[in-house]
Design an enzyme around this catalytic site. Structure first.
Site, PDB file in Angstrom:
ATOM      1  N   HIS A 280       1.057  -1.309   0.060  1.00  0.00           N
ATOM      2  CA  HIS A 280       0.085   0.052   0.131  1.00  0.00           C
ATOM      3  C   HIS A 280       0.918   1.105  -0.054  1.00  0.00           C
ATOM      4  O   HIS A 280       1.881   1.165   0.761  1.00  0.00           O
ATOM      5  CB  HIS A 280      -1.014   0.023   1.298  1.00  0.00           C
ATOM      6  N   ASP A 337      -8.030  -5.475   0.403  1.00  0.00           N
ATOM      7  CA  ASP A 337      -8.553  -6.384  -0.526  1.00  0.00           C
ATOM      8  C   ASP A 337      -8.262  -7.675  -0.845  1.00  0.00           C
ATOM      9  O   ASP A 337      -8.464  -8.458  -1.306  1.00  0.00           O
ATOM     10  CB  ASP A 337      -7.933  -6.006  -2.094  1.00  0.00           C
TER      11      ASP A 337
HETATM   12  N1  ACO Z   1       3.968  -7.576  -4.774  1.00  0.00           N
HETATM   13  C1  ACO Z   1       5.359  -7.685  -4.986  1.00  0.00           C
HETATM   14  N2  ACO Z   1       5.985  -6.583  -4.930  1.00  0.00           N
HETATM   15  C2  ACO Z   1       5.581  -5.319  -4.477  1.00  0.00           C
HETATM   16  C3  ACO Z   1       4.265  -5.417  -4.433  1.00  0.00           C
HETATM   17  C4  ACO Z   1       3.202  -6.413  -4.354  1.00  0.00           C
HETATM   18  N3  ACO Z   1       1.949  -6.522  -4.240  1.00  0.00           N
HETATM   19  N4  ACO Z   1       3.802  -4.159  -3.850  1.00  0.00           N
HETATM   20  C5  ACO Z   1       4.919  -3.311  -3.968  1.00  0.00           C
HETATM   21  N5  ACO Z   1       5.891  -4.048  -4.159  1.00  0.00           N
HETATM   22  C6  ACO Z   1       7.524  -3.912  -4.424  1.00  0.00           C
HETATM   23  C7  ACO Z   1       7.845  -3.052  -5.458  1.00  0.00           C
HETATM   24  O1  ACO Z   1       8.110  -3.959  -6.503  1.00  0.00           O
HETATM   25  C8  ACO Z   1       8.988  -2.194  -4.977  1.00  0.00           C
HETATM   26  O2  ACO Z   1      10.039  -2.853  -4.932  1.00  0.00           O
HETATM   27  P1  ACO Z   1      11.484  -2.309  -5.308  1.00  0.00           P
HETATM   28  O3  ACO Z   1      11.844  -1.304  -4.277  1.00  0.00           O
HETATM   29  O4  ACO Z   1      12.300  -3.361  -5.299  1.00  0.00           O
HETATM   30  O5  ACO Z   1      11.424  -1.658  -6.652  1.00  0.00           O
HETATM   31  C9  ACO Z   1       8.298  -1.827  -3.665  1.00  0.00           C
HETATM   32  O6  ACO Z   1       7.647  -2.832  -3.102  1.00  0.00           O
HETATM   33  C10 ACO Z   1       7.779  -0.450  -3.326  1.00  0.00           C
HETATM   34  O7  ACO Z   1       6.511  -0.827  -4.250  1.00  0.00           O
HETATM   35  P2  ACO Z   1       6.054   0.460  -4.866  1.00  0.00           P
HETATM   36  O8  ACO Z   1       5.410  -0.282  -6.457  1.00  0.00           O
HETATM   37  O9  ACO Z   1       7.100   1.553  -5.123  1.00  0.00           O
HETATM   38  O10 ACO Z   1       4.739   1.072  -4.170  1.00  0.00           O
HETATM   39  P3  ACO Z   1       3.545   2.153  -4.556  1.00  0.00           P
HETATM   40  O11 ACO Z   1       3.488   2.638  -3.391  1.00  0.00           O
HETATM   41  O12 ACO Z   1       3.816   2.603  -5.856  1.00  0.00           O
HETATM   42  O13 ACO Z   1       2.394   0.907  -4.817  1.00  0.00           O
HETATM   43  C11 ACO Z   1       0.535  -0.482  -4.645  1.00  0.00           C
HETATM   44  C12 ACO Z   1       1.470   0.525  -3.996  1.00  0.00           C
HETATM   45  C13 ACO Z   1       0.157  -0.050  -6.038  1.00  0.00           C
HETATM   46  C14 ACO Z   1      -0.663  -0.756  -3.963  1.00  0.00           C
HETATM   47  C15 ACO Z   1       1.603  -1.849  -4.873  1.00  0.00           C
HETATM   48  O14 ACO Z   1       1.829  -2.256  -3.519  1.00  0.00           O
HETATM   49  C16 ACO Z   1       0.646  -3.066  -5.632  1.00  0.00           C
HETATM   50  O15 ACO Z   1       0.817  -2.711  -6.781  1.00  0.00           O
HETATM   51  N6  ACO Z   1       0.087  -3.963  -4.903  1.00  0.00           N
HETATM   52  C17 ACO Z   1      -0.743  -4.722  -5.482  1.00  0.00           C
HETATM   53  C18 ACO Z   1      -1.910  -4.443  -6.075  1.00  0.00           C
HETATM   54  C19 ACO Z   1      -3.174  -3.953  -4.776  1.00  0.00           C
HETATM   55  O16 ACO Z   1      -3.082  -4.870  -3.860  1.00  0.00           O
HETATM   56  N7  ACO Z   1      -3.685  -2.857  -4.983  1.00  0.00           N
HETATM   57  C20 ACO Z   1      -4.678  -2.466  -3.698  1.00  0.00           C
HETATM   58  C21 ACO Z   1      -4.150  -1.334  -3.258  1.00  0.00           C
HETATM   59  S1  ACO Z   1      -5.072  -1.019  -1.575  1.00  0.00           S
HETATM   60  C22 ACO Z   1      -6.597  -0.373  -2.521  1.00  0.00           C
HETATM   61  O17 ACO Z   1      -6.573   0.239  -3.441  1.00  0.00           O
HETATM   62  C23 ACO Z   1      -7.600  -0.671  -1.604  1.00  0.00           C
END
Ligand code: ACO
Length: 402
Positions: A280, A337
Site C-alpha cells: 500500500h 483487498d
Molecule cells: N507484490 C510484490 N512486490 C511489491 C508489491 C506486491 N504487491 N507491492 C509493492 N512491491 C514492491 C515493488 O516492486 C517495489 O520494489 P523495489 O523497491 O524493489 O522496486 C517496492 O515493493 C515498493 O513498491 P512501489 O510499487 O514503489 O509502491 P507503491 O506505493 O507505488 O504501490 C501499490 C502501491 C500499487 C498498492 C502496490 O503495492 C501494488 O501494486 N500492490 C498490489 C495491488 C494491490 O493490492 N492494490 C490494492 C491497493 S489498496 C486499495 O486500493 C484498496
C-alpha cells in the site's frame, strides 16, 4: 507545505513527484491515516469502532456532515435515501443496450455518468440544496444501478427496489432475487456486507478520490466527478485488486497450491506477477481494514455453512510472505483487498462484481471529499505542472522528404 508551494511559484521552480508519493494535494478534515502505525480514523473515530458499532448509512452521514447523526437526523437521512432508490424507466431501459458480457464496473461508470442526463436539476455544484439532493440520489441509486449491472451480465430481469427493506437488504434482493420467487435475505450476509461497506467508505486522497477531486476542481457536477472516480477504481492496482486477488488465488490453487513457486516468481519481478492484495502506498504496516476483514472471514464462512480452500490458501500465502525478507524489507502487508474476495465469493457474488462492491462502499467518501473541496474557498482548478523532456524546437519536414 502551503508556504513552500508559494515560494516555488515565486522562484519559478517546479517539483517533480511521480505518483505524488510525497506531495499533498489538499488539506482535509475527513480521514486520518498513520501508515507507519496502521491507524485509520473517519472524522476522528477509529475504523475498528465504526466497523463494530456503526452502520453504513450512519458512516455516510458522518463522512459527509462531519458528526455522528442524532437518531432523528439518521432517520431523516435514511428516509430520503429510501425515497430515491428508483430509477427513471428510461434509465432502466438503458441497461438493455449493454452487451451481456460487459464488465459490471464499465456498466456502473457509464450509468453514473448518465445520471447527469436524467437529473439536470442537480447540476449546479455551488447550490447547497442541489448538492444535498445529488448526494442523496447517488447514495440511493448506486445499489439499484449496481444490481442492474449484475442483472445485465446474466440476462435476468431487473427488479424494482423494495423500500420496506434496509439499504443492504434492498441491494441483495435486487441483485440475487427473481420476480418469480421470494428471496430469503440472510441477516448474516447483510451485517457483514454493511460492515465491509463501512471499511471501504473513505481512504483520504487515494487514486479514485483524487480523481473525483481533480474532475470536480473544474467545477464539473457531482455525478460526472463520481463517475470518473468509478473509472479510476476499476484498475487492478486500486479497487480492481479484489478481483485480481481472487483470480491469483484460483491460479495458485489450480497449480497445486504451490505457494513457494508463486512467491519466487513475485520476488523475481516477473512481468505482471505481483502479490495482489499486498502493499500500500500509505500503510507500511498491517492495513487495519485487512485485520478486521481477516477476523470476519472465517466467521462468515462458518455462519454461511461454507468452506473455501482459497481461504486456507490466502492465510498460508500471507504467512509465507510475512516471513520472507523480500516483503519484510519492503514493509509489504495485506491490504483491505486481500481477504474481501473470499467473503464476496461466499456471499455468491461473481468475481467481476467485486469491484462494484468496493465502489458502493467508497461512494460516501467520494461525495464527502468533493463537497469539502467545493466548500473550500482556497480551491483552485487542479492543474499539475510537468518537466518537459521532448525535442527542442525543430521544423516541419515535407512528407516526401521524410
Ligand atoms: N507484490 C510484490 N512486490 C511489491 C508489491 C506486491 N504487491 N507491492 C509493492 N512491491 C514492491 C515493488 O516492486 C517495489 O520494489 P523495489 O523497491 O524493489 O522496486 C517496492 O515493493 C515498493 O513498491 P512501489 O510499487 O514503489 O509502491 P507503491 O506505493 O507505488 O504501490 C501499490 C502501491 C500499487 C498498492 C502496490 O503495492 C501494488 O501494486 N500492490 C498490489 C495491488 C494491490 O493490492 N492494490 C490494492 C491497493 S489498496 C486499495 O486500493 C484498496
Amino acid at each position: 507545505g502551503l508556504r513552500v508551494g508559494s515560494l516555488l511559484k515565486e522562484t519559478g521552480h517546479v517539483t517533480l513527484d511521480p505518483g505524488f508519493t510525497n506531495t499533498a494535494s489538499t488539506t482535509s478534515a475527513i480521514t486520518y491515516i498513520d501508515g507507519e502505525a496502521g491507524i485509520l480514523r473517519y472524522r476522528g473515530y477509529p475504523i475498528e469502532e465504526l466497523a463494530e458499532k456503526s452502520s453504513f448509512l450512519e458512516v455516510a452521514y458522518l463522512l459527509i456532515y462531519g458528526e455522528l447523526p442524532t437518531p432523528a437526523a439518521l432517520e431523516e437521512f435514511t428516509d430520503s435515501v429510501r425515497k430515491h432508490t428508483l430509477l427513471d424507466e428510461k434509465f432502466r431501459a438503458f441497461f438493455s443496450a449493454f452487451p451481456r458480457r460487459a464488465h459490471p464496473m464499465a456498466v456502473l461508470s457509464s450509468a453514473v455518468s448518465a445520471l447527469s442526463t436524467f437529473y439536470q436539476d442537480s447540476l449546479d455544484p455551488f447550490d447547497p440544496e442541489q448538492v444535498d439532493q445529488s448526494s442523496i440520489r447517488l447514495i440511493a441509486k448506486l445499489p439499484t444501478i449496481a444490481a442492474y449491472a449484475y442483472k445485465t451480465s446474466n440476462g435476468q430481469p431487473l427488479l424494482y427496489p423494495d423500500n420496506s427493506l434496509g439499504y443492504v437488504e434492498n441491494f441483495l434482493r435486487m441483485t440475487f432475487g427473481l420476480p418469480t420467487q421470494p428471496y430469503e435475505i440472510d441477516p448474516e450476509i447483510v451485517r457483514v456486507l454493511d460492515m465491509l461497506f463501512v471499511l471501504h467508505a473513505d481512504h483520504e486522497q487515494n487514486c479514485s478520490t483524487s480523481t473525483v477531486r481533480l474532475v470536480g476542481s473544474s467545477q464539473a457536477n457531482l455525478f460526472s466527478s463520481v463517475s470518473a472516480g468509478v473509472d479510476a477504481l476499476f484498475g487492478p492496482l486500486h479497487g480492481g485488486a479484489n478481483q485480481a486477488v481472487l483470480e491469483m488465488l484460483e491460479r495458485i490453487h489450480e497449480n497445486g497450491d504451490n505457494i513457494e513457486s508463486f512467491v519466487e516468481r513475485v520476488k523475481k519481478k516477473e512481468p505482471g506477477v505481483k502479490l495482489m492484495g499486498f502493499g500500500h502506498r500509505v500503510y507500511r504496516n498491517y492495513d487495519p481494514r485487512a485485520a478486521v476483514v481477516k477476523k470476519a472471514t472465517s466467521k462468515v464462512l462458518g455462519a454461511l455453512g461454507k468452506s473455501d480452500p482459497l481461504l486456507d490458501l490466502a492465510m498460508r500465502l500471507e504467512e509465507v510472505a510475512l516471513s520472507d525478507d523480500y516483503f519484510v524489507e519492503r514493509k509489504l502487508y495485506p491490504n483491505v483487498d486481500f481477504y474481501t474476495g473470499v467473503i464476496y465469493k461466499a456471499m455468491g457474488f461473481p468475481t467481476n462484481a467485486f469491484t462494484v462492491l468496493f465502489a458502493l462502499g467508497r461512494l460516501p467518501g467520494w461525495i464527502a471529499q468533493w463537497r469539502e473541496m467545493m466548500n473550500d474557498s482556497t480551491t483552485k482548478i487542479g492543474r499539475p505542472r510537468q518537466v518537459y523532456v521532448g525535442p527542442g524546437e525543430r521544423h516541419y519536414v515535407d512528407p516526401s522528404a521524410r
